[in-house]
Design a protein around this motif. Structure first.
Motif, mmCIF file in Angstrom:
data_model
loop_
_atom_site.group_PDB
_atom_site.id
_atom_site.type_symbol
_atom_site.label_atom_id
_atom_site.label_comp_id
_atom_site.label_asym_id
_atom_site.label_seq_id
_atom_site.Cartn_x
_atom_site.Cartn_y
_atom_site.Cartn_z
ATOM 1 N N MET A 214 -5.652 -9.795 1.717
ATOM 2 C CA MET A 214 -6.202 -11.262 2.015
ATOM 3 C C MET A 214 -7.626 -11.280 2.665
ATOM 4 N N CYS A 215 -9.052 -11.679 1.822
ATOM 5 C CA CYS A 215 -9.481 -11.604 1.975
ATOM 6 C C CYS A 215 -11.315 -12.570 1.612
ATOM 7 N N ARG A 216 -11.946 -12.536 2.616
ATOM 8 C CA ARG A 216 -13.195 -13.519 2.313
ATOM 9 C C ARG A 216 -14.644 -13.089 1.793
ATOM 10 N N LEU A 217 -14.713 -13.485 0.597
ATOM 11 C CA LEU A 217 -16.390 -13.254 0.486
ATOM 12 C C LEU A 217 -17.107 -13.599 1.050
ATOM 13 N N GLU A 218 -18.358 -13.353 1.549
ATOM 14 C CA GLU A 218 -19.318 -13.746 1.718
ATOM 15 C C GLU A 218 -19.291 -14.736 1.728
ATOM 16 N N SER A 219 -18.898 -15.980 0.652
ATOM 17 C CA SER A 219 -19.624 -16.785 0.495
ATOM 18 C C SER A 219 -18.566 -17.733 0.703
ATOM 19 N N GLY A 220 -17.738 -17.545 1.553
ATOM 20 C CA GLY A 220 -16.085 -18.511 1.825
ATOM 21 C C GLY A 220 -15.679 -18.007 1.019
ATOM 22 N N LEU A 221 -15.224 -17.766 -0.071
ATOM 23 C CA LEU A 221 -14.571 -17.401 -1.443
ATOM 24 C C LEU A 221 -13.337 -16.354 -0.822
ATOM 25 N N LYS A 222 -11.912 -17.204 -0.456
ATOM 26 C CA LYS A 222 -10.877 -16.371 -0.324
ATOM 27 C C LYS A 222 -10.115 -16.092 -1.539
ATOM 28 N N GLY A 223 -10.204 -14.103 -1.254
ATOM 29 C CA GLY A 223 -9.287 -13.481 -2.227
ATOM 30 C C GLY A 223 -8.063 -12.596 -2.273
ATOM 31 N N VAL A 224 -7.481 -11.952 -2.756
ATOM 32 C CA VAL A 224 -6.356 -11.181 -2.755
ATOM 33 C C VAL A 224 -6.144 -10.437 -3.581
ATOM 34 N N ILE A 225 -6.203 -8.599 -2.798
ATOM 35 C CA ILE A 225 -6.397 -8.084 -3.609
ATOM 36 C C ILE A 225 -4.980 -7.190 -3.271
ATOM 37 N N LEU A 226 -4.552 -6.735 -4.924
ATOM 38 C CA LEU A 226 -3.073 -6.662 -4.381
ATOM 39 C C LEU A 226 -3.256 -4.974 -4.668
ATOM 40 N N LYS A 227 -1.860 -4.038 -4.508
ATOM 41 C CA LYS A 227 -2.287 -2.858 -4.118
ATOM 42 C C LYS A 227 -2.332 -1.800 -5.058
ATOM 43 N N GLU A 228 -2.223 -2.427 -6.875
ATOM 44 C CA GLU A 228 -2.569 -1.345 -7.822
ATOM 45 C C GLU A 228 -3.950 -1.682 -8.449
ATOM 46 N N ASP A 229 -4.628 -2.888 -7.463
ATOM 47 C CA ASP A 229 -6.224 -3.182 -7.591
ATOM 48 C C ASP A 229 -6.951 -2.330 -6.344
ATOM 49 N N TYR A 230 -6.459 -1.662 -5.671
ATOM 50 C CA TYR A 230 -7.374 -1.359 -4.503
ATOM 51 C C TYR A 230 -7.302 0.038 -3.847
ATOM 52 N N SER A 231 -8.529 0.699 -3.887
ATOM 53 C CA SER A 231 -8.472 2.115 -3.722
ATOM 54 C C SER A 231 -7.540 2.411 -3.170
ATOM 55 N N ASP A 232 -7.101 3.930 -3.602
ATOM 56 C CA ASP A 232 -6.313 4.775 -2.762
ATOM 57 C C ASP A 232 -7.740 5.976 -1.857
ATOM 58 N N ARG A 233 -8.861 6.021 -2.163
ATOM 59 C CA ARG A 233 -9.609 6.661 -1.561
ATOM 60 C C ARG A 233 -10.759 6.495 0.001
ATOM 61 N N GLY A 234 -9.835 7.263 0.545
ATOM 62 C CA GLY A 234 -9.876 7.131 2.392
ATOM 63 C C GLY A 234 -8.515 6.432 3.366
ATOM 64 N N ARG A 235 -7.951 6.422 2.231
ATOM 65 C CA ARG A 235 -7.335 5.281 2.714
ATOM 66 C C ARG A 235 -5.367 6.080 3.133
ATOM 67 N N ASP A 236 -4.831 5.412 3.172
ATOM 68 C CA ASP A 236 -2.902 6.152 3.795
ATOM 69 C C ASP A 236 -3.094 5.967 1.918
ATOM 70 N N ALA A 237 -2.377 6.813 1.342
ATOM 71 C CA ALA A 237 -1.346 6.366 -0.114
ATOM 72 C C ALA A 237 -0.573 5.346 -0.042
ATOM 73 N N ASP A 238 0.223 4.975 0.097
ATOM 74 C CA ASP A 238 1.107 3.857 0.811
ATOM 75 C C ASP A 238 0.464 2.617 1.043
ATOM 76 N N PHE A 239 -0.958 2.271 0.622
ATOM 77 C CA PHE A 239 -1.585 1.519 0.664
ATOM 78 C C PHE A 239 -1.726 0.852 2.607
ATOM 79 N N ARG A 240 -1.276 1.548 3.509
ATOM 80 C CA ARG A 240 -1.105 0.435 4.872
ATOM 81 C C ARG A 240 -2.614 0.351 4.953
ATOM 82 N N ILE A 241 -3.055 -0.286 5.844
ATOM 83 C CA ILE A 241 -4.694 -0.147 5.884
ATOM 84 C C ILE A 241 -4.820 -0.712 7.213
ATOM 85 N N ASN A 242 -5.687 0.328 8.077
ATOM 86 C CA ASN A 242 -5.336 0.269 9.826
ATOM 87 C C ASN A 242 -6.356 -1.038 10.266
#
Length: 160
Positions: free
Chosen positions: A117-145
């Motif tokens: 769950m995130c918020r853009l600089e404009s204040g607009l809120k968004g949701v990024i699902l696992k399948e739409d997220y880059s795994d580059r530099g992140r854990d393969a199981d989508f855990r975001i630390n």
């Protein structure tokens, strides 16, 4: 002073002396001068002749319409807003700022193994699902630390 009389800049024009009131009023209106003394009007005409762009800003069409149809409401009907334009007006975001592949700076509000769950600089809120997220530099199981409110740049086209 010429011959004891006050110089009038309109004397050097083809405007007839009996018609001086119109250029006086135009100059005062263009320069937003409310003082109606003869000296103020003369100075307004002098300034308008030097800085003529002020006079160009006057909308003489409005004066013509008022003479033709006094007190008529000549405003256009408001345009119907389509969804894209309404969205842009409300959020400030456009197709260009949200196009696919664009890297966006967001503020993380909450994350889990399935979505961010995130918020853009404009204040607009968004949701990024696992399948739409880059795994580059992140854990393969989508855990975001990331802690709440930490920024992260995301791009939809980075899918692996």
């Amino acid at each position: 002073h010429l011959g004891g009389e006050e110089y009038n800049p309109l004397d050097g024009t083809r405007v007839h002396i009996e018609s001086y009131s119109f250029p006086y009023q135009m100059a005062c209106d263009a320069l937003e001068i409310t003082d109606q003394s003869e000296e103020a009007k003369r100075l307004a005409v002098e300034r308008a002749m030097e800085e003529w762009h002020h006079v160009d800003e006057l909308d003489l069409e409005d004066i013509k319409m008022e003479l033709r149809r006094p007190f008529e409401d000549v405003r256009r009907e408001p345009e119907e807003l389509d969804e894209k334009r309404l969205f842009r007006l409300l959020t400030g975001e456009t197709d260009e700022t949200l196009k696919e592949g664009k890297i966006l700076n967001v503020q993380v509000i909450q994350s889990n193994s399935q979505r961010v769950m995130c918020r853009l600089e404009s204040g607009l809120k968004g949701v990024i699902l696992k399948e739409d997220y880059s795994d580059r530099g992140r854990d393969a199981d989508f855990r975001i630390n990331l802690t709440r409110d930490e920024g992260v740049a995301l791009s939809r086209s980075e899918r692996g």
